[in-house]
Design a protein around this motif. Structure first.
Motif, PDB file in Angstrom:
ATOM      1  N   PRO A 134       0.822  -1.209   0.000  1.00 61.74           N
ATOM      2  CA  PRO A 134       0.000   0.000   0.000  1.00 61.74           C
ATOM      3  C   PRO A 134       0.857   1.260   0.000  1.00 61.74           C
ATOM      4  O   PRO A 134       1.887   1.326   0.686  1.00 61.74           O
ATOM      5  CB  PRO A 134      -0.791  -0.118   1.308  1.00 61.74           C
ATOM      6  CG  PRO A 134      -0.758  -1.568   1.661  1.00 61.74           C
ATOM      7  CD  PRO A 134       0.570  -2.058   1.177  1.00 61.74           C
ATOM      8  N   ALA A 231      -2.556   4.397   2.096  1.00 64.59           N
ATOM      9  CA  ALA A 231      -3.577   4.320   1.052  1.00 64.59           C
ATOM     10  C   ALA A 231      -4.149   2.913   0.943  1.00 64.59           C
ATOM     11  O   ALA A 231      -4.021   2.225  -0.073  1.00 64.59           O
ATOM     12  CB  ALA A 231      -2.987   4.747  -0.296  1.00 64.59           C
ATOM     13  N   ALA A 232      -4.804   2.480   2.017  1.00 67.97           N
ATOM     14  CA  ALA A 232      -5.415   1.153   2.050  1.00 67.97           C
ATOM     15  C   ALA A 232      -6.857   1.284   2.508  1.00 67.97           C
ATOM     16  O   ALA A 232      -7.271   2.333   3.018  1.00 67.97           O
ATOM     17  CB  ALA A 232      -4.637   0.240   2.993  1.00 67.97           C
ATOM     18  N   ASP A 233      -7.627   0.216   2.322  1.00 72.53           N
ATOM     19  CA  ASP A 233      -9.039   0.243   2.732  1.00 72.53           C
ATOM     20  C   ASP A 233      -9.187   0.270   4.242  1.00 72.53           C
ATOM     21  O   ASP A 233     -10.177   0.757   4.778  1.00 72.53           O
ATOM     22  CB  ASP A 233      -9.771  -0.980   2.164  1.00 72.53           C
ATOM     23  CG  ASP A 233      -9.917  -0.908   0.651  1.00 72.53           C
ATOM     24  OD1 ASP A 233     -10.124   0.210   0.132  1.00 72.53           O
ATOM     25  OD2 ASP A 233      -9.815  -1.954  -0.010  1.00 72.53           O
ATOM     26  N   GLU A 234      -8.197  -0.295   4.927  1.00 66.66           N
ATOM     27  CA  GLU A 234      -8.216  -0.302   6.384  1.00 66.66           C
ATOM     28  C   GLU A 234      -6.793  -0.184   6.916  1.00 66.66           C
ATOM     29  O   GLU A 234      -5.828  -0.365   6.166  1.00 66.66           O
ATOM     30  CB  GLU A 234      -8.865  -1.582   6.911  1.00 66.66           C
ATOM     31  CG  GLU A 234      -8.235  -2.852   6.390  1.00 66.66           C
ATOM     32  CD  GLU A 234      -9.024  -4.092   6.770  1.00 66.66           C
ATOM     33  OE1 GLU A 234      -8.382  -5.126   6.995  1.00 66.66           O
ATOM     34  OE2 GLU A 234     -10.269  -4.019   6.828  1.00 66.66           O
ATOM     35  N   HIS A 236      -3.226  -0.861   8.424  1.00 66.31           N
ATOM     36  CA  HIS A 236      -2.363  -2.032   8.325  1.00 66.31           C
ATOM     37  C   HIS A 236      -2.146  -2.595   9.738  1.00 66.31           C
ATOM     38  O   HIS A 236      -1.894  -1.844  10.681  1.00 66.31           O
ATOM     39  CB  HIS A 236      -1.022  -1.638   7.707  1.00 66.31           C
ATOM     40  CG  HIS A 236      -0.196  -2.806   7.269  1.00 66.31           C
ATOM     41  ND1 HIS A 236       0.489  -3.609   8.157  1.00 66.31           N
ATOM     42  CD2 HIS A 236       0.053  -3.327   6.031  1.00 66.31           C
ATOM     43  CE1 HIS A 236       1.117  -4.556   7.491  1.00 66.31           C
ATOM     44  NE2 HIS A 236       0.872  -4.405   6.200  1.00 66.31           N
ATOM     45  N   THR A 244      -5.776   5.745   7.660  1.00 69.34           N
ATOM     46  CA  THR A 244      -5.837   5.641   6.205  1.00 69.34           C
ATOM     47  C   THR A 244      -6.168   7.019   5.636  1.00 69.34           C
ATOM     48  O   THR A 244      -6.684   7.887   6.345  1.00 69.34           O
ATOM     49  CB  THR A 244      -6.908   4.643   5.754  1.00 69.34           C
ATOM     50  OG1 THR A 244      -8.209   5.167   6.094  1.00 69.34           O
ATOM     51  CG2 THR A 244      -6.721   3.283   6.406  1.00 69.34           C
ATOM     52  N   GLN A 246      -8.466   7.559   3.597  1.00 70.07           N
ATOM     53  CA  GLN A 246      -9.929   7.648   3.588  1.00 70.07           C
ATOM     54  C   GLN A 246     -10.457   8.167   4.923  1.00 70.07           C
ATOM     55  O   GLN A 246     -11.399   8.958   4.959  1.00 70.07           O
ATOM     56  CB  GLN A 246     -10.528   6.279   3.267  1.00 70.07           C
ATOM     57  CG  GLN A 246     -10.334   5.857   1.816  1.00 70.07           C
ATOM     58  CD  GLN A 246     -10.977   4.514   1.515  1.00 70.07           C
ATOM     59  OE1 GLN A 246     -10.960   3.608   2.336  1.00 70.07           O
ATOM     60  NE2 GLN A 246     -11.543   4.386   0.325  1.00 70.07           N
ATOM     61  N   ASP A 251     -10.212  10.203  -0.666  1.00 65.10           N
ATOM     62  CA  ASP A 251     -10.611   8.926  -1.253  1.00 65.10           C
ATOM     63  C   ASP A 251      -9.455   8.358  -2.076  1.00 65.10           C
ATOM     64  O   ASP A 251      -9.414   8.475  -3.297  1.00 65.10           O
ATOM     65  CB  ASP A 251     -11.851   9.119  -2.140  1.00 65.10           C
ATOM     66  CG  ASP A 251     -12.387   7.802  -2.654  1.00 65.10           C
ATOM     67  OD1 ASP A 251     -12.000   6.751  -2.105  1.00 65.10           O
ATOM     68  OD2 ASP A 251     -13.189   7.822  -3.612  1.00 65.10           O
ATOM     69  N   THR A 253      -6.847   4.970  -2.367  1.00 62.32           N
ATOM     70  CA  THR A 253      -6.282   3.655  -2.076  1.00 62.32           C
ATOM     71  C   THR A 253      -5.412   3.256  -3.270  1.00 62.32           C
ATOM     72  O   THR A 253      -5.634   3.706  -4.391  1.00 62.32           O
ATOM     73  CB  THR A 253      -7.380   2.584  -1.875  1.00 62.32           C
ATOM     74  OG1 THR A 253      -8.197   2.512  -3.041  1.00 62.32           O
ATOM     75  CG2 THR A 253      -8.237   2.910  -0.669  1.00 62.32           C
TER      76      THR A 253
END
Length: 328
Positions: A134, A231-234, A236, A244, A246, A251, A253
């Motif tokens: 990521p 830059a990950a959905d959740e 690490h 993140t 987000q 926005d 990822t």
């Protein structure tokens, strides 16, 4: 005596001719079947400098490759052009499975979309993709930027003055910089280096104020750097305190996928054997633990699934390429 030597010479010449004829009829000497592959050490060419994610993961793979095959994985470097120097020469190398080369996404898709880098995406015979890193915005431990908001505020106050290192142009790092500039409405100066190792060195040496790197950089230099966002959905699991993008309202990822390719004329059965070998390595519990501790996110894309995987990635990158002005 003279007649006897003549007969011996004739018989030896006849035998030599017979051997050459037999070899010629049996096919190319360099032919390699999967049954006896690998029959010698395998050259693993990293198309970047030492110290980056491709190098780190290759060195972790070495032990397990030897355990499985009784042959060594010999790492070499061919840096330049953000990987293009190596990829442009891959198909000129020996195509018997004893030469493999690291490949990176989005590099191998984006670069041929712009000016000719000396290779085409479809000319690279990828046989396995094994991990994902990521994107992360990274600063040195003594940086005045404590949070992402601090970084954004500095970039807005002095457009173009904040400098960031990254691995090459039209790479995952370059894309991350372009996307974040757009999302945060800021202007920074991105400086491409020949691989992540060189980009980290620039950050630690004070040549730049920040780096577009990956979670792996933070794991490998945990005593010297810190991440502002990932830059990950959740979050690490190795860095539960790092938000993140987000979470912070951006926005964003993405990251870099890494795999391996062989020269395009490499026999199909040998290519599948290579894919199986690295698939075994990727399933080794000890190897997986080492990779995860270093910040990697493991994926498993064997040779049979590479075409579908590449098609999905290409669709994503075409949209980014338009944003970056690489294509219209």
């Amino acid at each position: 005596m003279r007649h006897t030597n003549s007969n011996k010479t004739f018989r030896l010449g006849t035998l030599f001719t017979a051997v050459l004829t037999s070899v010629a009829l049996s096919g190319p000497v360099a032919a390699q079947s999967a049954e006896d592959y690998p029959s010698r050490n395998v050259q693993y060419i990293i198309p970047f400098g030492p110290g980056g994610e491709s190098d780190i993961s290759a060195r972790l793979q070495q032990q397990y490759f030897q355990d499985i095959t009784d042959q060594q994985l010999i790492i070499q470097y061919m840096a330049g052009g953000g990987g293009a120097v190596g990829w442009s020469q891959l198909n000129e190398m020996e195509a018997d499975g004893h030469t493999i080369m690291g490949t990176n996404l989005p590099h191998i898709v984006l670069k041929p979309m712009g000016k000719d880098p000396g290779f085409k995406t479809e000319d690279l015979k990828n046989f396995y993709f094994f991990h994902y890193s990521p994107d992360a915005l990274i600063v040195a431990n003594d940086s005045p930027y404590e949070t992402l908001e601090d970084f954004v505020a500095a970039a807005k106050q002095s457009p173009g003055a904040v400098t960031l290192s990254g691995s090459g142009t039209q790479s995952a790092n370059d894309i991350a910089n372009q996307r974040f500039q757009s999302l945060a409405d800021v202007k920074t100066t991105y400086i491409p280096f020949k691989g992540t190792g060189a980009a980290v060195a620039a950050l630690l040496g004070g040549q730049v104020q920040a780096e577009w790197g990956y979670t792996t950089v933070a794991a490998n230099h945990s005593d010297k750097v810190r991440m502002l966002a990932v830059a990950a959905d959740e979050r690490h699991p190795q860095f539960p305190d790092v938000p993140t993008f987000q979470e912070l309202g951006y926005d964003m990822t993405g990251g870099a996928y890494r795999g391996m390719a062989v020269p395009k004329d490499t026999p199909e059965d040998v290519t599948r054997k290579l894919s199986d070998i690295f698939g075994q390595i990727n399933q080794n519990a000890e190897f997986r633990k080492k990779m995860q501790d270093l910040g990697f996110v493991l994926i498993d894309v064997p040779y049979a699934e590479v075409d579908e995987f590449m098609a999905e990635r290409r669709e994503e990158y075409e949209e980014v390429a338009r944003e970056m002005g690489i294509i219209e």
